[in-house]
Write a protein that holds these residues in place. Structure first.
Motif, short mmCIF file in Angstrom:
data_model
loop_
_atom_site.label_atom_id
_atom_site.label_comp_id
_atom_site.label_asym_id
_atom_site.label_seq_id
_atom_site.Cartn_x
_atom_site.Cartn_y
_atom_site.Cartn_z
N UNK A 1 45.40 49.54 36.65
CA UNK A 1 46.49 48.56 36.53
C UNK A 1 45.92 47.14 36.55
N UNK A 2 44.97 46.91 37.44
CA UNK A 2 44.34 45.60 37.56
C UNK A 2 43.59 45.23 36.27
N UNK A 3 42.89 46.19 35.71
CA UNK A 3 42.17 45.94 34.44
C UNK A 3 43.15 45.61 33.32
N UNK A 4 44.29 46.29 33.31
CA UNK A 4 45.32 46.01 32.30
C UNK A 4 45.85 44.59 32.46
N UNK A 5 46.07 44.17 33.70
CA UNK A 5 46.57 42.81 33.97
C UNK A 5 45.53 41.78 33.54
N UNK A 6 44.26 42.04 33.87
CA UNK A 6 43.20 41.07 33.58
C UNK A 6 42.85 40.98 32.10
N UNK A 7 43.16 42.01 31.32
CA UNK A 7 42.85 41.97 29.90
C UNK A 7 44.06 41.61 29.04
N UNK A 8 45.18 41.33 29.68
CA UNK A 8 46.38 40.92 28.94
C UNK A 8 46.17 39.52 28.37
N UNK A 9 46.96 39.18 27.35
CA UNK A 9 46.85 37.85 26.74
C UNK A 9 47.13 36.75 27.77
N UNK A 10 48.16 36.96 28.58
CA UNK A 10 48.50 36.01 29.64
C UNK A 10 48.39 36.77 30.96
N UNK A 11 47.50 36.30 31.83
CA UNK A 11 47.26 36.96 33.11
C UNK A 11 48.32 36.53 34.11
N UNK A 12 49.01 37.51 34.69
CA UNK A 12 50.01 37.25 35.72
C UNK A 12 49.29 37.13 37.06
N UNK A 13 49.12 35.89 37.53
CA UNK A 13 48.35 35.64 38.75
C UNK A 13 48.97 36.32 39.98
N UNK A 14 50.29 36.34 40.05
CA UNK A 14 50.96 36.96 41.19
C UNK A 14 50.70 38.45 41.25
N UNK A 15 50.81 39.10 40.10
CA UNK A 15 50.56 40.53 40.04
C UNK A 15 49.08 40.82 40.33
N UNK A 16 48.20 39.97 39.80
CA UNK A 16 46.77 40.15 40.05
C UNK A 16 46.49 40.05 41.56
N UNK A 17 47.06 39.07 42.22
CA UNK A 17 46.85 38.89 43.66
C UNK A 17 47.37 40.08 44.45
N UNK A 18 48.54 40.59 44.05
CA UNK A 18 49.12 41.74 44.73
C UNK A 18 48.22 42.97 44.58
N UNK A 19 47.73 43.20 43.36
CA UNK A 19 46.87 44.35 43.12
C UNK A 19 45.54 44.22 43.86
N UNK A 20 44.98 43.01 43.91
CA UNK A 20 43.74 42.81 44.65
C UNK A 20 43.95 43.06 46.14
N UNK A 21 45.10 42.68 46.66
CA UNK A 21 45.43 42.94 48.06
C UNK A 21 45.55 44.44 48.33
#
Length: 97
Positions: free
Chosen positions: A14-34
């Motif tokens: 899921x994190x890789x999908x967020x990070x490779x998207x055209x626009x990175x959702x910082x909130x979702x990235x932070x939640x997944x990293x947590x």
């Protein structure tokens, strides 16, 4: 494979999908990293170490995630730098009005 490693793999995908998207959702990235951090903490608390092959794959995914995060950070820093330079230019032009 242990349930925690399966959970880690799901989070990583899921994190890789967020990070490779055209626009990175910082909130979702932070939640997944947590979530990932908590999962890794749980894995370190296991009485037995994780399977070598599964753990090796998780380490490879970690390296890939770190590379993508660094690229995202560098891109954001470059955008901020351009914004700051543009704002300074506008302020300079306003002095002459």
């Amino acid at each position: 494979m242990s349930p925690l490693l399966v959970k880690l793999e799901r989070i990583d995908k899921h994190l890789l999908a967020v990070l490779t998207a055209d626009v990175v959702d910082d909130g979702e990235m932070a939640q997944l990293l947590n979530e990932r951090k908590h999962c890794l903490t749980d894995i370190t608390m296991l009485p037995e170490p994780p399977e070598k092959e599964a753990w090796s794959t998780a380490v490879s995914r970690t390296q890939q995630i770190m590379t993508l995060i660094k690229e995202h950070r560098d891109s954001a820093a470059a955008q901020a730098s351009r914004f700051i330079k543009g704002r300074k230019s506008v302020q300079l032009y306003k002095k002459f009005e």
